[in-house]
Write an enzyme that holds these catalytic residues in place. Structure first.
Site, PDB file in Angstrom:
ATOM      1  N   LYS A  35       0.727  -1.092  -0.053  1.00 44.89           N
ATOM      2  CA  LYS A  35      -0.086   0.105   0.155  1.00 44.89           C
ATOM      3  C   LYS A  35       0.754   1.236  -0.056  1.00 44.89           C
ATOM      4  O   LYS A  35       0.340   2.308  -0.603  1.00 44.89           O
ATOM      5  CB  LYS A  35      -0.993   0.124   1.143  1.00 44.89           C
ATOM      6  CG  LYS A  35      -2.095  -1.047   1.080  1.00 44.89           C
ATOM      7  CD  LYS A  35      -3.056  -0.602   0.242  1.00 44.89           C
ATOM      8  CE  LYS A  35      -4.492  -1.459   0.334  1.00 44.89           C
ATOM      9  NZ  LYS A  35      -5.386  -0.571  -0.510  1.00 44.89           N
ATOM     10  N   SER A 286       0.887  -9.677  -0.846  1.00 39.90           N
ATOM     11  CA  SER A 286       0.877  -8.455  -0.961  1.00 39.90           C
ATOM     12  C   SER A 286       1.018  -7.850   0.431  1.00 39.90           C
ATOM     13  O   SER A 286       1.073  -6.800   0.506  1.00 39.90           O
ATOM     14  CB  SER A 286      -0.701  -8.043  -1.399  1.00 39.90           C
ATOM     15  OG  SER A 286      -1.420  -8.848  -0.565  1.00 39.90           O
TER      16      SER A 286
END
Length: 310
Positions: A35, A286
């Site tokens: 992110k 991720s």
């Protein structure tokens, strides 16, 4: 500002799946997740006038930390709205990067609404966790790095929540290598993008409960879905057991801790989904911000039907 994270293969996973599996370890990224890439690029694009007003975000975790770090690096104020039930460790991590946190509401939606109201009042820039072209462009750097290291990848496998990561990756990958296959993976418990992509169920879910909380999104983004429809080849779903098993396999075999969302793409590869047949497969791991108190639940889920690897 952002790490070029390791891109590694595993003989165990290669033998089990019958293909070369390369994992992009974004769990080793700054703040523990991809992110920060999107947040950093968005913050870098602000004018001096916009930067003076600061930034606002709503998040229960990884996006919050990414925005907080990006704002701190540019020396601008950040206010992050988070649900009241957000684990204290995530709140403290966000504050440690210099952001002001506001705990409000039972869910992300209430925190999001409060953040938007504050944005109208103070004029700060709202940084959406996924439905923003600059955020998607930042996430696209994951694909660029993967193809720089392994240009002969034939498939990319990417988890999907709101769609910012896969939208950016799919767009960039198809520009660099038009014949590459991009496959998205969602939890069976949060399949809004899968439903829209195949026109087979509700686009907006009433509730989502999954150990992959980082992709537990009730509705995908509008901007993200435009890119998904255009550049993603297939989307598959995995169940809770498969995600839990993937977390444990990464911990046991690779000595690396990942959160549920981070293990979702690999779960599809280990399930040997027909959509993922290929010679060289790049998998996005991720994020790694796992709440350790949830590990017993993950073990219980996985052991009900354990995958055996030799």
């Amino acid at each position: 500002m952002v790490h070029q994270t390791p891109f590694k293969t595993s003989e165990t996973f290669n033998q089990y799946t019958g293909q070369q599996v390369y994992m992009k370890m974004e769990n080793q990224q700054k703040t523990g997740a991809f992110k920060v890439r999107g947040a950093s690029f968005k913050v870098s694009q602000l004018t001096e006038e916009e930067a003076e007003c600061g930034v606002i975000a709503a998040s229960a975790g990884n996006h919050a930390q990414g925005v907080a770090l990006a704002a701190a690096k540019r020396g601008i104020p950040a206010k992050i709205f988070m649900p009241e039930a957000t684990p204290q460790a995530k709140v403290q991590a966000t504050e440690a990067y210099g952001a002001q946190t506001v705990l409000i509401g039972e869910s992300f939606q209430e925190a999001f609404t409060a953040a938007m109201e504050e944005q109208k009042r103070c004029g700060a820039t709202f940084i959406h966790p996924f439905d923003d072209v600059d955020v998607m462009a930042g996430q696209a750097t994951v694909a660029v790095e993967m193809l720089q290291e392994q240009p002969d990848l034939d498939t990319l496998v990417v988890p999907i929540g709101g769609g910012g990561l896969i939208a950016g990756i799919a767009y960039a990958a198809k520009q660099l290598k038009p014949d590459i296959k991009v496959v998205g993976v969602q939890s069976e418990e949060a399949p809004s993008t899968y439903n829209s992509f195949y026109k087979c169920g509700p686009k907006k879910l009433t509730s989502v409960t999954t150990i992959a909380d980082g992709i537990a999104v009730k509705q995908h983004g509008t901007k993200t879905f435009h890119y998904i429809r255009k550049y993603v080849d297939e989307i598959v779903t995995v169940n809770e057991q498969q995600i839990a098993n993937s977390i444990l396999q990464l911990l046991e075999r690779e000595k690396t801790l990942v959160e549920g969302a981070g293990a979702t793409a690999l779960a599809a590869v280990l399930a040997r989904e027909p959509a993922l047949t290929g010679k060289k497969c790049g998998v996005v791991v991720s994020g790694g911000n796992m709440d350790l108190s949830r590990l017993p639940h993950v073990q219980q889920l996985a052991f009900t039907k354990r995958m055996v690897m030799v």
